[in-house]
Design a protein around this motif. Structure first.
Motif: not given
Length: 323
Positions: A26-35, A40-46
């Motif tokens: 669950a922790l690995v999944g959460a970290l992957y989703t967060a990454s 995605l947020l970085s791409d939107c800002c770019t």
């Protein structure tokens, strides 16, 4: 009843022993989703920084930032011609370098008449490099060259197997899309370095991002221009020279100047007119050294980048077989 109790007991024991593993997963999944969310947020800002802010925030004139003259190679292509027109609209004088002066002379005369800028056409036979360099050097002498625009040949967009290309045609394409673009950059760069300002724009294609079946030459030549631009940026960005690689997706043919490509994609939101594309692309000058130049194309690029290569190759083969 005993069997049911035994199963429940066994299930509780297994759950208790595997609880730590479930938490880890669950922790690995959460970290992957967060990454992925951060990416995605970085791409939107770019996307906003490259394509929207420059069009909303006033900036210095192009002549002040880069120079008074632009050299255009490949102006027979609608996108290069539109880029030249957009530069002329900003008061930049244009030098067209071409092997065929038929359509380019008309374009030069039109820009001079409409925008009141100086234009000139240099005829160069690039089959003889030394002979071709001389008239170009003469045309550049004494001028504040601020821009160089190289454009890949649009005829390469037509599907054609490598072994179907005549040998002489292949050599001509290598000369036109690799040798000449490199030579033009070599001729223009010294003056830019001396003045510590200038911009080199290489317009290739999104074909450099992923291989396309039936378009080996296009993929190879656009890949060269893209990597050539990135290497130049690494070497000359600290000298005040801005090097940009434009990798557009499909662009509609101009009504005034039909594309040399046999493909004529229908105009739309993702297939802009050359004039629309050029207007957007020029706004990214000085902002991004590698971009599609047009924000809907950037969305397309993002989607293409998410597709695993094996799926891309499989889909390409299926589409090619269906065609």
């Amino acid at each position: 009843m005993a069997a049911v109790d035994s199963f429940q007991f066994l299930y509780r024991e297994i759950s208790r022993s595997c609880g730590s593993y479930f938490e880890t997963l669950a922790l690995v999944g959460a970290l992957y989703t967060a990454s992925r969310a951060v990416i995605l947020l970085s791409d939107c800002c770019t996307l906003v920084r490259v394509h929207f802010l420059p069009r909303m925030v006033p900036s210095r004139k192009l002549t002040q930032r880069y120079g008074d003259w632009a050299v255009i190679y490949g102006a027979s292509e609608p996108v290069a011609s539109a880029y030249a027109e957009e530069l002329a609209r900003h008061g930049i004088s244009i030098i067209f370098v071409t092997q065929d002066n038929t359509s380019v002379r008309d374009t030069a005369a039109s820009l001079s008449q409409i925008y009141g800028v100086e234009t000139s056409v240099v005829i160069a036979d690039f089959s003889q490099v030394q002979a071709a360099s001389k008239p170009i050097k003469e045309a550049l002498r004494g001028k504040d060259i601020g821009f160089l625009v190289n454009c890949v040949d649009g005829t390469l967009a037509s599907p054609q197997s490598l072994i179907e290309m005549p040998e002489q045609c292949l050599l001509d394409q290598v000369n036109k899309n690799v040798t000449v673009a490199t030579l033009m950059t070599r001729l223009v760069l010294p003056g830019m370095v001396e003045r510590s300002r200038g911009a080199v724009v290489n317009i290739s294609s999104s074909a450099c991002c992923r291989p396309l079946r039936g378009r080996v030459a296009l993929t190879a030549f656009t890949g060269y221009l893209d990597n050539f631009s990135r290497a130049l940026h690494l070497e000359y960005s600290d000298k005040g020279i801005f090097i940009q690689s434009l990798i557009p997706f499909q662009i509609a043919s101009s009504g005034r100047q039909p594309s040399s490509s046999s493909l004529s994609p229908r105009e739309g939101w993702f297939v802009p007119k050359p004039e629309v594309y050029a207007r957007h692309a020029i706004s990214t000058l000085g902002i991004s050294n590698r971009t599609t130049g047009y924000w809907p194309h950037t969305l397309q690029y993002g989607m293409v980048r998410c597709i695993p290569e094996w799926i891309w190759i499989l889909g390409s083969r299926m589409c090619f077989s269906a065609a």
